[in-house]
Structure formats: structure tokens, C-alpha cells
Enzyme design. Structure first.
Site, PDB file in Angstrom:
ATOM      1  N   ARG A   1     -22.990 -56.564   5.416  1.00  0.00           N
ATOM      2  CA  ARG A   1     -21.861 -56.785   6.329  1.00  0.00           C
ATOM      3  C   ARG A   1     -22.202 -56.305   7.741  1.00  0.00           C
ATOM      4  NH1 ARG A   1     -16.620 -56.972   4.586  1.00  0.00           N
ATOM      5  NH2 ARG A   1     -15.865 -55.468   6.105  1.00  0.00           N
TER       6      ARG A   1
ATOM      7  N   ARG B   1     -29.513 -55.431  15.095  1.00  0.00           N
ATOM      8  CA  ARG B   1     -29.884 -56.195  16.298  1.00  0.00           C
ATOM      9  C   ARG B   1     -30.973 -55.500  17.085  1.00  0.00           C
ATOM     10  NH1 ARG B   1     -24.112 -55.913  17.817  1.00  0.00           N
ATOM     11  NH2 ARG B   1     -23.083 -57.576  16.644  1.00  0.00           N
TER      12      ARG B   1
ATOM     13  N   ARG C   1     -11.849 -48.589  -5.042  1.00  0.00           N
ATOM     14  CA  ARG C   1     -11.891 -47.342  -4.307  1.00  0.00           C
ATOM     15  C   ARG C   1     -10.550 -47.237  -3.613  1.00  0.00           C
ATOM     16  NH1 ARG C   1     -14.710 -43.439  -5.630  1.00  0.00           N
ATOM     17  NH2 ARG C   1     -15.004 -42.607  -3.516  1.00  0.00           N
TER      18      ARG C   1
ATOM     19  N   ARG D   1     -14.422 -41.155   7.929  1.00  0.00           N
ATOM     20  CA  ARG D   1     -14.326 -41.429   9.356  1.00  0.00           C
ATOM     21  C   ARG D   1     -13.006 -40.905   9.904  1.00  0.00           C
ATOM     22  NH1 ARG D   1     -14.422 -48.018   8.571  1.00  0.00           N
ATOM     23  NH2 ARG D   1     -12.777 -48.091   7.011  1.00  0.00           N
TER      24      ARG D   1
ATOM     25  N   GLU E   1      -9.990 -40.150   7.153  1.00  0.00           N
ATOM     26  CA  GLU E   1      -9.988 -41.054   5.995  1.00  0.00           C
ATOM     27  C   GLU E   1     -10.843 -40.451   4.882  1.00  0.00           C
ATOM     28  OE1 GLU E   1     -10.310 -45.021   7.658  1.00  0.00           O
ATOM     29  OE2 GLU E   1     -11.250 -45.645   5.781  1.00  0.00           O
TER      30      GLU E   1
ATOM     31  N   TYR F   1     -13.619 -58.433  -1.690  1.00  0.00           N
ATOM     32  CA  TYR F   1     -13.695 -57.621  -0.465  1.00  0.00           C
ATOM     33  C   TYR F   1     -13.481 -58.578   0.715  1.00  0.00           C
ATOM     34  CZ  TYR F   1     -15.884 -53.892   2.486  1.00  0.00           C
ATOM     35  OH  TYR F   1     -16.168 -52.911   3.412  1.00  0.00           O
TER      36      TYR F   1
ATOM     37  N   ASP G   1     -12.186 -59.934   4.348  1.00  0.00           N
ATOM     38  CA  ASP G   1     -11.773 -59.571   5.694  1.00  0.00           C
ATOM     39  C   ASP G   1     -10.484 -60.330   5.989  1.00  0.00           C
ATOM     40  OD1 ASP G   1     -13.811 -57.803   6.459  1.00  0.00           O
ATOM     41  OD2 ASP G   1     -15.187 -59.450   6.844  1.00  0.00           O
TER      42      ASP G   1
HETATM   43  N1  UDP Z   1     -21.874 -48.126   6.263  1.00  0.00           N
HETATM   44  C1  UDP Z   1     -22.735 -47.051   6.423  1.00  0.00           C
HETATM   45  N2  UDP Z   1     -22.608 -46.256   7.516  1.00  0.00           N
HETATM   46  C2  UDP Z   1     -21.679 -46.468   8.462  1.00  0.00           C
HETATM   47  C3  UDP Z   1     -20.805 -47.579   8.328  1.00  0.00           C
HETATM   48  C4  UDP Z   1     -20.923 -48.388   7.212  1.00  0.00           C
HETATM   49  O1  UDP Z   1     -23.570 -46.811   5.562  1.00  0.00           O
HETATM   50  O2  UDP Z   1     -21.600 -45.695   9.425  1.00  0.00           O
HETATM   51  C5  UDP Z   1     -22.014 -48.971   5.059  1.00  0.00           C
HETATM   52  C6  UDP Z   1     -21.137 -48.469   3.916  1.00  0.00           C
HETATM   53  O3  UDP Z   1     -21.829 -48.718   2.703  1.00  0.00           O
HETATM   54  C7  UDP Z   1     -19.930 -49.356   4.005  1.00  0.00           C
HETATM   55  C8  UDP Z   1     -20.571 -50.682   4.415  1.00  0.00           C
HETATM   56  O4  UDP Z   1     -21.618 -50.286   5.311  1.00  0.00           O
HETATM   57  O5  UDP Z   1     -19.257 -49.462   2.771  1.00  0.00           O
HETATM   58  C9  UDP Z   1     -19.644 -51.675   5.068  1.00  0.00           C
HETATM   59  O6  UDP Z   1     -19.076 -51.065   6.192  1.00  0.00           O
HETATM   60  P1  UDP Z   1     -17.793 -51.659   6.919  1.00  0.00           P
HETATM   61  O7  UDP Z   1     -17.635 -50.905   8.189  1.00  0.00           O
HETATM   62  O8  UDP Z   1     -17.926 -53.134   6.973  1.00  0.00           O
HETATM   63  O9  UDP Z   1     -16.657 -51.247   5.915  1.00  0.00           O
HETATM   64  P2  UDP Z   1     -15.060 -51.293   6.095  1.00  0.00           P
HETATM   65  O10 UDP Z   1     -14.761 -51.220   7.563  1.00  0.00           O
HETATM   66  O11 UDP Z   1     -14.604 -52.545   5.409  1.00  0.00           O
HETATM   67  O12 UDP Z   1     -14.634 -50.048   5.389  1.00  0.00           O
END
Ligand code: UDP
Length: 374
Positions: free
Chosen positions: A170, A174, A247, A278, A304, A352, A354
Site C-alpha cells: 500500500r 519513490r 484488528r 500513531r 491510537e 481492507y 479504502d
Molecule cells: N507501515 C509501516 N510503518 C509506517 C506506516 C505503515 O510499517 O510508518 C505499514 C504497516 O504494516 C501498515 C501498512 O504499512 O499496516 C499500511 O499502512 P497504511 O498507512 O496504509 O495503513 P492505514 O492508514 O490503513 O492504517
């Protein structure tokens, strides 16, 4: 009698309700919560639209979906650029030249690519079979160790070696200086919050809040010819084949008497020891201003915490591992036999999703219904 009973006032339910009633169908929406908008629900606290069920940033490549949502809200120019905090060291996300420069001191894209290749090669991964291998093969071991491993294990409560590769795909990688978390063409936050947007979608439609469909199924089914069910698929069948795992997330929300706590909407704590994943500082989704463009003196933050879901908790993220995917397939087979019920959305399809893809799925389902009706 109405044409459709829609169970759930989240994005899937609201889109179906809006489209069907626009087409002249009679619909009633029920939701067991006391508010509409499902998990995109926002509540105004101290002039700030607080994302009560976690941060939602609308982003899409789908022009039809983008045009569709514009009818119900004006979107601001918010661009998601989370910061990763690893034991006090800050890194840019998603993984881009700013991240590589901070991690390794590299300055050119060639040097960054070489560094990643070196670490990938040393790890000996050719075909990634799980999230750990996928992450190392995308960004190397250093970034995996500092920015992915701890965060992912906290988020999913599982080792990275036990998780599917798609979760980490996801995130963009870059070789440019671009901190935009999404590759999407269109991105923004609805001005005034998501609740206002969903209320507009449901304008003129009968919505019954605080109504638990599964507890009043027989009676509610008598209202309509067809049901659109957006709740958990396993709950619909009384969990008779077992529970699908999710989860869950717990939020600790605080109002702080200061204008700026962390200077960004999202800061990810990527080490394993910090208990939260976060911290969201909600005012930055709308540039720290109230609806009249004035600076806000206070701020609202949410820590969170991720936890394993059990029956009775709010389900958030489906855990799409092998066990759950097989179990979902069995429930799906049962669902296919419920001829008057359409199962749609994150919980009913155990996906999952969006926000844009869930709206796209609803718009597609609406087209199918229109087609089958004519
Ligand atoms: N992820 C990570 N570090 C970060 C942010 C995301 O390892 O700082 C990984 C983690 O496994 C997460 C996945 O990337 O479940 C997808 O992140 P995303 O931000 O897309 O998750 P969401 O915002 O849907 O919680």
C-alpha cells in the site's frame, strides 16, 4: 413497505441509499450507532473536526468517484505527509529521497537505489513470501528495522513474517523528493467533516439510528423487499462457522490547551516499545483553522492503540491471512444463497477497503441492480 432496507450508514450504505433514492426507489437506512457515517464519522470538538474512528484521508485515482463525492462536499487541498518517529529520530513518509537521505546520507537517486539493492541482495530475497521479505526487498533492512518492523507488529499483533505482502505494498516507494503518502491523482478532506458529507448524501432519506438490525431482523425484514447489509458477514450468520478476526483500535483523545502539539496531522511511532502506533492531531487536516478561517487556540490529539478484536469490540482492519480468507470464502458461499440480501462494504466483504474503493464498489453494485431491475 419500501424497496430497500439498508443496514449501516457508512460509506457503502450511504452511497447505495443516495443512488437508489435518487433513482426513485424507496429506502430506509438503519444503523446501530447513534450517528451516521460509520467509521468516517467526525465530531466537532473545540472547532476541530475530530476523526472519531481513526484518520480518514480521501484519495483516489477514480475520476467517477471523485466527481461523485464532490456533489456532497467541498474538498480541501490536504496532502497526507506523515512523519515517522523512531526513538526520537524523525523520518519522512512514505519512503522517498528525504527518508533515504536521513537514513543513509545518500543524496542522489542512484545512490539510494544502490543502497536498497545492496541490502536486498545481502538478505538473499528473490521472491518475497511475506511482509518482512516484501519490505526488505522494497526498501532494504535498515528501513525495515526502523520504520516498518515495530509499527507493523504493533498494528497487526503478528510477526511481519506471518503477514501477507499486500499490506506493505500500500505504501509508495519513490526515488524522488515527494512526501505525499498517496499516489492518487485526487486527494483532500471534506470541508466541515465527513459527517456533514454523509448527512448530505442521506438528505431526505429515512434513517433510523440506534437500531440493531441483527437483533430485530424478522421485524425489519418485513419493511422491505430487499436488504443491503453492510455489517460483519460472520455476525449476520450468528458466527456459526467461527469468527473472522479483526484488528481493533482504541483511541485516547485529549484536548490540549495549546495551539500546536506535533506540527503535523499524523506522527507514526515506529519503534516496538512505544505502546501507541500513531498520534493524530486533527486540526491539521484543515490547516489549523476553524470554518471561518480563524486560527484555533486549542488542539485535539488522539493516540491510537491497536488491539486484537473480540466479539463486542469495534472491528476495524480485517486480518486477511490464510485462515480468515478461507473462513470468509465459506461465509461468502452462504451469503450467495441469501437471494434478497446484498452484502457490501468493508465488514460484509471482509476487505481492507479504502474510502474510494468502497464507494466505487457501491456504485458498481448500484449499476448491477439497475440493470437487473430493467
Ligand atoms: N507501515 C509501516 N510503518 C509506517 C506506516 C505503515 O510499517 O510508518 C505499514 C504497516 O504494516 C501498515 C501498512 O504499512 O499496516 C499500511 O499502512 P497504511 O498507512 O496504509 O495503513 P492505514 O492508514 O490503513 O492504517
Amino acid at each position: 413497505m419500501v424497496d430497500y432496507l439498508i443496514v449501516g450508514a457508512g460509506l457503502y450504505g450511504a452511497t447505495m441509499a443516495e443512488r437508489l433514492s435518487h433513482e426513485g426507489k424507496k429506502v430506509v437506512v438503519v444503523d446501530k450507532r447513534p450517528h451516521v457515517a460509520g467509521n468516517v464519522y467526525t465530531e466537532n470538538i473545540e472547532g476541530i473536526n475530530v476523526h472519531k474512528y481513526g484518520a480518514h484521508i480521501f484519495h483516489t485515482n477514480n475520476k467517477d468517484v471523485w466527481m461523485y463525492v464532490q456533489q456532497f462536499a467541498e474538498f480541501n487541498r490536504f496532502t497526507n505527509s506523515p512523519v515517522a518517529n523512531y526513538k526520537g529520530e524523525l523520518f519522512s513518509l512514505p519512503f522517498n529521497m528525504y527518508t533515504f537521505n536521513k537514513m543513509w546520507g545518500v543524496v542522489t537517486p542512484e545512490d539510494a537505489a544502490e543502497k536498497i539493492e545492496e541490502q536486498r541482495h545481502a538478505a538473499g530475497i528473490s521472491e518475497p513470501k511475506n511482509l518482512e521479505e516484501q519490505a526488505i526487498s522494497l526498501v532494504g533492512t535498515d528501513i525495515y528495522e526502523k520504520l516498518i518492523k515495530g509499527y507493523t507488529q504493533k498494528q497487526w499483533g503478528r510477526q511481519c513474517s506471518e503477514l501477507p505482502t499486500f499490506i506493505i505494498k500500500r505504501l509508495p516507494v519513490r526515488l524522488t523528493f515527494d512526501n505525499n503518502y498517496f499516489n492518487a491523482l485526487y486527494q483532500g478532506i471534506p470541508v466541515g467533516g465527513y459527517t456533514k458529507m454523509v448527512e448530505k448524501m442521506l438528505d431526505g432519506i429515512e434513517v433510523r439510528l440506534g437500531v440493531d438490525y441483527l437483533e430485530n431482523k424478522a421485524e425489519l425484514n418485513m419493511l422491505a423487499d430487499k436488504v443491503i447489509y453492510t455489517g460483519p458477514i460472520d455476525a449476520y450468520f450468528g458466527y456459526k462457522l467461527g469468527t473472522l478476526e479483526y484488528r481493533s483500535v482504541r483511541f485516547e483523545t485529549e484536548v490540549l490547551d495549546k495551539p500546536n502539539f506535533q506540527g503535523n496531522a499524523a506522527v507514526n511511532y515506529t519503534d516496538a516499545d512505544t505502546p501507541w502506533t500513531r498520534i493524530i492531531e486533527h486540526k491539521w487536516f484543515e490547516f489549523g483553522k476553524d470554518e471561518n478561517g480563524n486560527d484555533l487556540p486549542k488542539t485535539v490529539i488522539s493516540r491510537e492503540y491497536s488491539s486484537e478484536w473480540k466479539v463486542g469490540d469495534e472491528p476495524y482492519y480485517p486480518v486477511n491471512d490464510e485462515r480468515n480468507s478461507k473462513l470468509y470464502a465459506k461465509y461468502k458461499a452462504l451469503a450467495d444463497k441469501e437471494y434478497n440480501v446484498i452484502f457490501g462494504g468493508r465488514l460484509a466483504e471482509y476487505r481492507y477497503y479504502d474510502m474510494d474503493t468502497v464507494i466505487a464498489a457501491a456504485l458498481n453494485m448500484f449499476k448491477d441492480l439497475e440493470y437487473s431491475d430493467n
